[in-house]
Design an enzyme around this catalytic site. Structure first.
Site, PDB file in Angstrom:
ATOM      1  N   THR A 214       0.922  -1.200   0.189  1.00  0.00           N
ATOM      2  CA  THR A 214      -0.050   0.064   0.071  1.00  0.00           C
ATOM      3  C   THR A 214       0.848   1.248   0.067  1.00  0.00           C
ATOM      4  O   THR A 214       2.199   1.136  -0.048  1.00  0.00           O
ATOM      5  CB  THR A 214      -0.813   0.040   1.164  1.00  0.00           C
ATOM      6  OG1 THR A 214      -0.022   0.275   2.554  1.00  0.00           O
ATOM      7  CG2 THR A 214      -1.703  -1.297   1.608  1.00  0.00           C
TER       8      THR A 214
ATOM      9  N   LYS B  41      11.960   9.865  -1.294  1.00  0.00           N
ATOM     10  CA  LYS B  41      13.290   8.945  -1.533  1.00  0.00           C
ATOM     11  C   LYS B  41      14.520   9.626  -1.222  1.00  0.00           C
ATOM     12  O   LYS B  41      15.555   9.096  -0.608  1.00  0.00           O
ATOM     13  CB  LYS B  41      13.135   8.777  -3.212  1.00  0.00           C
ATOM     14  CG  LYS B  41      12.128   7.964  -3.524  1.00  0.00           C
ATOM     15  CD  LYS B  41      11.832   8.092  -5.160  1.00  0.00           C
ATOM     16  CE  LYS B  41      10.758   7.135  -5.530  1.00  0.00           C
ATOM     17  NZ  LYS B  41      10.248   7.056  -6.788  1.00  0.00           N
TER      18      LYS B  41
ATOM     19  N   ALA C 111      12.452   1.978  -7.663  1.00  0.00           N
ATOM     20  CA  ALA C 111      11.841   0.461  -7.857  1.00  0.00           C
ATOM     21  C   ALA C 111      12.480  -0.746  -7.732  1.00  0.00           C
ATOM     22  O   ALA C 111      13.477  -0.735  -6.747  1.00  0.00           O
ATOM     23  CB  ALA C 111      10.945   0.572  -9.240  1.00  0.00           C
TER      24      ALA C 111
ATOM     25  N   GLY D 220       6.882   1.511 -12.635  1.00  0.00           N
ATOM     26  CA  GLY D 220       6.091   0.526 -13.477  1.00  0.00           C
ATOM     27  C   GLY D 220       5.740  -0.780 -12.433  1.00  0.00           C
ATOM     28  O   GLY D 220       6.582  -1.021 -11.834  1.00  0.00           O
TER      29      GLY D 220
ATOM     30  N   LYS E 232       6.815   4.012   1.126  1.00  0.00           N
ATOM     31  CA  LYS E 232       7.914   4.921   1.560  1.00  0.00           C
ATOM     32  C   LYS E 232       7.524   5.447   2.800  1.00  0.00           C
ATOM     33  O   LYS E 232       8.442   6.105   3.316  1.00  0.00           O
ATOM     34  CB  LYS E 232       8.316   6.082   0.379  1.00  0.00           C
ATOM     35  CG  LYS E 232       8.508   5.413  -0.927  1.00  0.00           C
ATOM     36  CD  LYS E 232       8.300   6.367  -2.084  1.00  0.00           C
ATOM     37  CE  LYS E 232       8.463   5.681  -3.339  1.00  0.00           C
ATOM     38  NZ  LYS E 232       7.151   5.536  -4.046  1.00  0.00           N
TER      39      LYS E 232
ATOM     40  N   GLU F 154      13.805  -2.506  -0.827  1.00  0.00           N
ATOM     41  CA  GLU F 154      14.526  -1.959  -1.967  1.00  0.00           C
ATOM     42  C   GLU F 154      13.568  -1.080  -2.897  1.00  0.00           C
ATOM     43  O   GLU F 154      13.943  -0.017  -3.437  1.00  0.00           O
ATOM     44  CB  GLU F 154      15.074  -3.157  -2.598  1.00  0.00           C
ATOM     45  CG  GLU F 154      15.936  -2.986  -3.888  1.00  0.00           C
ATOM     46  CD  GLU F 154      17.318  -2.055  -3.883  1.00  0.00           C
ATOM     47  OE1 GLU F 154      16.978  -0.648  -4.272  1.00  0.00           O
ATOM     48  OE2 GLU F 154      18.268  -2.393  -3.508  1.00  0.00           O
TER      49      GLU F 154
ATOM     50  N   ASP G 295       7.078  12.378  -3.379  1.00  0.00           N
ATOM     51  CA  ASP G 295       7.510  11.220  -3.617  1.00  0.00           C
ATOM     52  C   ASP G 295       9.099  11.322  -3.934  1.00  0.00           C
ATOM     53  O   ASP G 295       9.778  10.349  -3.213  1.00  0.00           O
ATOM     54  CB  ASP G 295       6.875  10.609  -4.906  1.00  0.00           C
ATOM     55  CG  ASP G 295       7.350   9.272  -4.936  1.00  0.00           C
ATOM     56  OD1 ASP G 295       7.115   8.367  -4.428  1.00  0.00           O
ATOM     57  OD2 ASP G 295       8.153   8.880  -6.068  1.00  0.00           O
TER      58      ASP G 295
HETATM   59  N1  LIG Z   1       3.892   2.343  -9.057  1.00  0.00           N
HETATM   60  C1  LIG Z   1       5.083   1.928  -8.986  1.00  0.00           C
HETATM   61  O1  LIG Z   1       5.856   2.407 -10.209  1.00  0.00           O
HETATM   62  C2  LIG Z   1       6.068   1.932  -7.920  1.00  0.00           C
HETATM   63  C3  LIG Z   1       5.100   2.106  -6.619  1.00  0.00           C
HETATM   64  N2  LIG Z   1       5.760   2.015  -5.414  1.00  0.00           N
HETATM   65  C4  LIG Z   1       4.887   1.943  -4.133  1.00  0.00           C
HETATM   66  O2  LIG Z   1       3.930   0.450  -4.385  1.00  0.00           O
HETATM   67  C5  LIG Z   1       2.903   0.959  -3.530  1.00  0.00           C
HETATM   68  C6  LIG Z   1       1.805   0.418  -4.211  1.00  0.00           C
HETATM   69  O3  LIG Z   1       1.497   1.139  -5.414  1.00  0.00           O
HETATM   70  P1  LIG Z   1       0.623   0.986  -6.189  1.00  0.00           P
HETATM   71  O4  LIG Z   1       0.233  -0.509  -6.413  1.00  0.00           O
HETATM   72  O5  LIG Z   1       0.411   1.597  -7.670  1.00  0.00           O
HETATM   73  O6  LIG Z   1      -1.011   1.343  -5.640  1.00  0.00           O
HETATM   74  P2  LIG Z   1      -2.540   1.014  -5.731  1.00  0.00           P
HETATM   75  O7  LIG Z   1      -3.336   2.247  -5.491  1.00  0.00           O
HETATM   76  O8  LIG Z   1      -2.681   0.526  -7.023  1.00  0.00           O
HETATM   77  O9  LIG Z   1      -2.772  -0.203  -4.729  1.00  0.00           O
HETATM   78  C7  LIG Z   1      -2.639   0.180  -3.475  1.00  0.00           C
HETATM   79  C8  LIG Z   1      -3.414  -0.965  -2.661  1.00  0.00           C
HETATM   80  O10 LIG Z   1      -3.400  -0.612  -1.083  1.00  0.00           O
HETATM   81  C9  LIG Z   1      -4.431  -0.993  -1.067  1.00  0.00           C
HETATM   82  N3  LIG Z   1      -4.739  -0.386   0.479  1.00  0.00           N
HETATM   83  C10 LIG Z   1      -4.808   1.179   0.618  1.00  0.00           C
HETATM   84  N4  LIG Z   1      -4.870   1.355   1.966  1.00  0.00           N
HETATM   85  C11 LIG Z   1      -5.000   0.166   2.353  1.00  0.00           C
HETATM   86  C12 LIG Z   1      -5.202  -0.360   4.019  1.00  0.00           C
HETATM   87  N5  LIG Z   1      -5.363   0.790   4.895  1.00  0.00           N
HETATM   88  N6  LIG Z   1      -5.366  -1.618   4.263  1.00  0.00           N
HETATM   89  C13 LIG Z   1      -5.386  -2.459   3.328  1.00  0.00           C
HETATM   90  N7  LIG Z   1      -5.014  -2.121   1.904  1.00  0.00           N
HETATM   91  C14 LIG Z   1      -4.929  -0.839   1.730  1.00  0.00           C
HETATM   92  C15 LIG Z   1      -5.563  -0.740  -1.854  1.00  0.00           C
HETATM   93  O11 LIG Z   1      -6.790  -1.698  -1.635  1.00  0.00           O
HETATM   94  P3  LIG Z   1      -8.223  -1.085  -2.096  1.00  0.00           P
HETATM   95  O12 LIG Z   1      -7.839  -1.315  -3.503  1.00  0.00           O
HETATM   96  O13 LIG Z   1      -9.019  -2.045  -1.672  1.00  0.00           O
HETATM   97  O14 LIG Z   1      -8.492   0.369  -1.478  1.00  0.00           O
HETATM   98  C16 LIG Z   1      -4.899  -1.182  -3.088  1.00  0.00           C
HETATM   99  O15 LIG Z   1      -4.862  -2.466  -3.225  1.00  0.00           O
HETATM  100  C17 LIG Z   1       2.851   2.242  -2.861  1.00  0.00           C
HETATM  101  O16 LIG Z   1       3.605   2.561  -1.756  1.00  0.00           O
HETATM  102  C18 LIG Z   1       4.199   3.138  -4.106  1.00  0.00           C
HETATM  103  O17 LIG Z   1       4.657   4.214  -3.531  1.00  0.00           O
HETATM  104  C19 LIG Z   1       7.046   1.987  -5.229  1.00  0.00           C
HETATM  105  C20 LIG Z   1       7.945   1.847  -6.232  1.00  0.00           C
HETATM  106  C21 LIG Z   1       7.267   2.061  -7.684  1.00  0.00           C
HETATM  107  N1  LIG Z   2       5.732   7.085  -8.239  1.00  0.00           N
HETATM  108  C1  LIG Z   2       7.013   6.573  -8.321  1.00  0.00           C
HETATM  109  C2  LIG Z   2       7.082   5.100  -8.262  1.00  0.00           C
HETATM  110  C3  LIG Z   2       8.413   4.557  -7.541  1.00  0.00           C
HETATM  111  O1  LIG Z   2       8.498   4.891  -6.615  1.00  0.00           O
HETATM  112  C4  LIG Z   2       7.775   7.085  -9.387  1.00  0.00           C
HETATM  113  O2  LIG Z   2       7.153   7.632 -10.307  1.00  0.00           O
HETATM  114  O3  LIG Z   2       8.981   7.093  -9.403  1.00  0.00           O
HETATM  115 NA    NA Z   3      15.321   0.101  -5.744  1.00  0.00          NA
END
Ligand SMILES: NC(=O)C1=CN([C@@H]2O[C@H](COP(=O)(O)OP(=O)(O)OC[C@H]3O[C@@H](n4cnc5c(N)ncnc54)[C@H](OP(=O)(O)O)[C@@H]3O)[C@@H](O)[C@H]2O)C=CC1
Ligand SMILES: N[C@@H](CC=O)C(=O)O
Ligand code: NA
Length: 922
Positions: free
Chosen positions: A655, A782, A711, A899, A679, A706, A778
């Site tokens: 999350t 980092k 990412a 991604g 983060k 990591e 964001d």
């Molecule tokens: N996108 C990227 O390229 C990168 C992302 N990240 C990190 O990865 C993480 C996830 O990102 P992403 O998958 O894009 O986000 P999404 O919004 O697609 O997914 C977030 C998920 O978290 C769930 N969620 C939110 N709050 C809660 C809670 N309190 N309890 C349980 N579940 C919860 C949501 O559930 P529901 O759908 O049911 O609300 C959803 O399934 C973030 O922290 C982001 O910073 C890190 C590096 C790169």
């Molecule tokens: N939203 C972030 C995802 C990785 O941390 C980004 O764009 O770099």
């Molecule tokens: Na990394």
């Protein structure tokens, strides 16, 4: 005496002169010698035939294995009696069928099938009483001696059970013979029970006589069933053969010499290739019926196996064999193919359902293998308990694993007698244990520190009070004088024993055992390693017992790392990770012996739990629809961590939620490993971050993150590597945002800013709320993560950030609303872009960690077109580490920094790193 020509080979002869033939030979022979004929007048052959006939008469039948030859002279007849002895050795196998195996008519038939279907060798079959019958018989005694008249109806029930079984299985003469014997026995028992009822007391031999009837009946029924199928088969009342001597400890020792003699005698009268014998019962030297006590039928089989020098003994039961650990406690326990006698011995001491140790003793000297097999699952080969030398090559390799199985004994207490006055004083240990013996306590484990300052031992919890009292009183003088400092009791303990051939003398075994325990966060209170080299015993807290068992079992025996996983946040990244786990699971298991079991998946509203072998990742989405329940973090964690069979747990937070992140410390404290791309924890309040780090370093739990920077790119690990090898970081500068990198790489050629932002969002680069990216937060997170990793104590608020989100949209209600409003502000960014382009420069959103000056900054900068930052494409991150070693030319890591696939891959990599820290092969 002239011996006759002996026409038989490899048989044993007794030779008699006819004048000295023993009774009954002589009497019959002499009596029946026809007086009208002179021996010399008979042709040799005729005389021989005659003598042969006559000498057989004492038996009243034709014993096929007894042959007689004689030579006749004028004055005497030399007779050689071929006493065809018990054929021993290779040709016999012994089988023992327990009470459940002969529990009813169809099971008895099944046993008969097993015996009949394999005619490859002679069989000596030991049977227990039909299930529950021995208890019924003890109950008869109990009722009679407590003068409860219902012993009569209870006896009727015994009669009914056996008579109805006989009616099911037998017919004609067999049935009537059995029933008449049964009625006769029952009427004798009735008389005997009446005597007990009157006396209000049963002697031990009365009791043994009564309870042994169950075996007599089951053996007779089974032998008649086999006979009915056309197989020559005899039944044996083992009291006619097995002779035992009672010992002081309410046990019996077999009298092999006497038993062997009686067996040969019995066999010469009852030769057969199939013998069905009663288990459990025997006689004393004085011919008084007795029993072999607990597990007596197994013992009967082992003694008979030794008497026959059988090829092998099969103990038929209702389990597939001996498990590597109690399967009720360790779901991954496997059936052991082989065990050495000593290993079986140790396992059974520690409560594994193997064989009673004394069952193994008779067969060891002849090296007779004992096979434990499941009568209800003939396809399972069972467990062979044997001498290590007869194990095949393939199994020998397994033997070399050294550790075979694990067992626990619960409800123990440790007693620790401690003090300087013990060192060098002979007799202290003997005084302690003599006192313990006097109160009748059973010492299960002893450990004495070589400093001689303490003796520590484990006794059953229920006996510890008496032990403590007797020691306090015994040593009160020494305690008062300070020569002993304490007699301390540690209650609520359990013993965990690891058993294996040569284990204790093999380097690394102990280390691995303790390492597995440490990694499962289990404290070891005391240790003992038997000099026998088959056993290492540790004492742990009672509540850790199962966890300890699972930790060492999965680590050691299976040599595979099984990790229970909970995935929180199955959004873009979380669900991609689940798909990657699904696709890679088989390879990980096959090649690295790593088994990752997802025991729970939780979103903000729904969660899916599993408490068995893990969620089927091929259809978790459907299962969530079907079986999903309302999300509850506490229940979720309890399910994933409290799972019954897996020692290591990791929670993967996918999350972006601060509340979820605020739980990490608690999870680490509970021994749960944490992996996350979120983060929030590492960029949250500094004191909480520092607390988390301290906690993690002090425990054996791991916290990997990591994917929080770059990412899947190796940013944190590169920084760690530099720091841990003594390099000093001067500056870290980079394009840290995949989203902003993509935006500024594609915001050109007249394209609209809002359009490119939408593309980045659709490509899965942005945070759940893209304002986190555009605001620079964001990137600032980092920067803070890397700054703290480099030793700077900065708060997020210490980082000046250039915010690209138009002022008026910063407070808009939702991410969706923001995206809708964004096009209104395209002009502002387009102007910035034009300015840069006119100076032959590009826009890049960068973060800087200035370690020398303990500060950081996040801003939109302009770079010349030949600058490395100008070369990035797509969602590339580019991070430059300037260090003492990389001063003139920075160390650069570059590649896609956002991604779904690359981020999930980065998290997956952390999971595998955890597995390897927990002992998976590299
Ligand atoms: N996108 C990227 O390229 C990168 C992302 N990240 C990190 O990865 C993480 C996830 O990102 P992403 O998958 O894009 O986000 P999404 O919004 O697609 O997914 C977030 C998920 O978290 C769930 N969620 C939110 N709050 C809660 C809670 N309190 N309890 C349980 N579940 C919860 C949501 O559930 P529901 O759908 O049911 O609300 C959803 O399934 C973030 O922290 C982001 O910073 C890190 C590096 C790169
Ligand atoms: N939203 C972030 C995802 C990785 O941390 C980004 O764009 O770099
Ligand atoms: Na990394």
């Amino acid at each position: 005496m002239a011996l006759p020509m002996v026409p038989f080979s490899s048989v044993i002869f007794h030779s008699f002169n006819c004048t000295s033939l023993p009774v009954p030979f002589t009497s019959h022979f002499v009596r029946r010698l026809p007086c009208h004929c002179s021996l010399s007048s008979h042709p040799f052959s005729h005389s021989l035939r005659y003598v042969h006939q006559q000498l057989l008469l004492p038996w009243g039948r034709q014993p096929p294995r007894t042959r007689i030859c004689a030579s006749i002279t004028d004055v005497s007849v030399d007779v050689a009696v071929e006493e065809k002895r018990l054929p021993k050795g290779e040709t016999w196998s012994v089988h023992k069928f327990g009470g459940t195996c002969v529990g009813n008519s169809s099971r008895i038939k099944n046993v008969a099938d097993i015996i009949i279907n394999d005619n490859s060798e002679r069989k000596f079959v030991v049977v227990s009483a039909m299930s529950k019958v021995t208890d019924m018989m003890y109950d008869l005694i109990h009722k009679a001696q407590s003068r409860t008249e219902s012993y009569v109806s209870a006896l009727d029930a015994v009669l009914e059970k056996h008579s109805s079984t006989a009616h099911d299985l037998l017919a004609g003469e067999d049935l009537s013979t059995f029933l008449s014997q049964l009625h006769q026995d029952i009427s004798n028992l009735k008389a005997m029970l009446q005597a007990i009822y009157i006396a209000g007391h049963a002697t031990e031999s009365f009791t043994d006589f009564v309870v042994g009837h169950g075996e007599l009946w089951s053996a007779q029924i089974l032998s008649l069933v086999i006979k009915k199928r056309g197989i020559d088969c005899k039944w044996m009342d083992a009291r006619e053969v097995l002779v035992v001597n009672p010992t002081r400890s309410n046990q019996v020792d077999p009298d092999y010499w006497e038993s062997e003699r009686k067996l040969e005698e019995w066999y010469s009268l009852n030769p057969s290739d199939v013998i069905i014998a009663t288990g459990f019962i025997a006689s004393t030297r004085q011919n008084i019926p007795t029993t072999l006590k607990r597990d007596g039928s197994d013992f009967s089989a082992a003694i008979m196996g030794a008497l026959f020098k059988a090829r092998q003994i099969t103990i038929w039961t209702d389990v597939d064999g001996v498990y590597s650990a109690d399967p009720r406690k360790v779901g991954d326990a496997v059936i052991l193919k082989t065990l050495s006698y000593q290993e079986a011995w140790e396992m059974s001491y520690f409560g594994a359902n193997v064989l009673h140790p004394r069952t193994i003793t008779p067969v060891i000297q002849y090296g007779i293998p004992i096979i434990i097999r499941n009568i209800f699952n003939l396809s399972s080969p069972g467990t062979m308990i044997c001498h290590p030398s007869i194990i095949g090559d393939e199994d020998r390799l397994i033997f070399k694993n050294y550790v075979k199985g694990f067992a626990t004994i619960d409800n123990l207490a440790l007693v620790n007698v401690e003090g300087t006055g013990m060192a060098g004083v002979p007799g202290t240990a003997s005084a302690i244990f003599a006192a313990v013996k006097d109160v009748g306590a059973n010492v299960i484990m002893i450990s004495q520190a070589s400093s001689e300052h303490s003796v520590c031992f484990a006794v059953p919890e229920k006996e510890v009070k008496a032990v403590a009292e007797v020691l306090q009183s015994l040593f009160h003088g020494a305690l008062d004088a300070g020569r002993l400092s304490q007699v301390a009791i540690v209650p609520n303990c359990s013993i965990l024993a690891a058993v294996g051939q040569k284990m204790a003398s093999t380097p690394g075994v102990c280390a691995t055992l303790f390492d597995a325990l440490a990694k499962a966060n289990i404290n070891v209170r005391a240790v003992a390693q038997g000099c026998s080299e088959y056993n290492i015993t540790v004492v742990v807290k009672r509540e850790d017992s199962i966890k300890a068992l699972r930790a060492v079992h999965s680590r050691f025996y299976l040599s595979k790392t099984t990790i229970a996983m909970g995935i929180i946040g199955p959004g873009l990244i979380g669900s991609t990770l689940l798909d990657q786990l699904r696709d890679q699971a088989a390879i990980l298991k096959a090649e690295l012996n790593i088994e990752l079991r997802v025991m729970g998946i939780m979103g903000s509203k729904l969660m899916l739990l599993d408490d068995d072998t893990g969620i089927n990742l091929g259809k978790w989405r459907e299962l969530r629809e079907e079986k999903g329940e309302v999300a509850n973090l506490e229940k979720f964690v309890q399910n994933v961590h409290g799972n019954h069979f897996i020692p290591n747990t990791v929670l993967v937070d996918c999350t972006a939620d601060s509340f979820i992140a605020s739980n990490y410390a608690d999870w680490l404290r509970k021994g749960i490993h944490v992996i996350t791309p979120n983060k929030k924890a590492n960029s949250g309040p500094l004191n909480e971050y520092l607390r988390l780090r301290v906690l993690q370093r002090q425990s054996y739990t791991h916290y990997f993150y990591e994917a929080t920077v770059g990412a899947g790119l190796p940013i944190i690990s590169t920084l760690r590597g530099l720091l841990e090898t003594g390099d000093r970081i001067l500056q870290i500068e980079g394009i840290f945002s995949g989203t902003l990198s993509y935006i500024f790489n594609n915001f050109k050629d007249g394209r609209l800013f809002s359009e490119v932002v939408a593309e980045a969002r659709d490509a899965g680069y942005t945070e759940p709320d893209p304002r986190e990216d555009l605001s620079g937060t964001d990137v600032a997170r980092k920067v803070i993560i890397l700054a703290r990793e480099s030793g700077l104590k900065l708060e997020l608020s210490d980082i000046p950030v250039e915010n690209l989100v138009p002022e008026s949209l910063r407070l808009s209600a939702s991410a969706e609303e923001f995206m809708q409003q964004l096009p209104k502000f395209n002009q502002e960014l387009t102007e910035k872009l034009k300015d840069a382009e006119s100076a032959e420069e590009v826009l890049r959103y960068v973060g800087v960690v200035d370690v020398r000056n303990s500060k950081g900054v996040v801003e939109l900068r302009r770079y010349k077109k030949d600058h490395p930052f100008a070369q990035v494409t797509g969602s590339d991150n580019m991070i430059a580490f300037t260090t003492r070693r990389y001063k003139n030319q920075p160390l650069i890591v570059r590649g896609p920094g956002a991604g779904a696939q690359v981020t999930a891959g980065g998290i997956f990599n952390d999971i595998l790193r955890l597995a390897s820290y927990l002992g998976a092969p590299s």
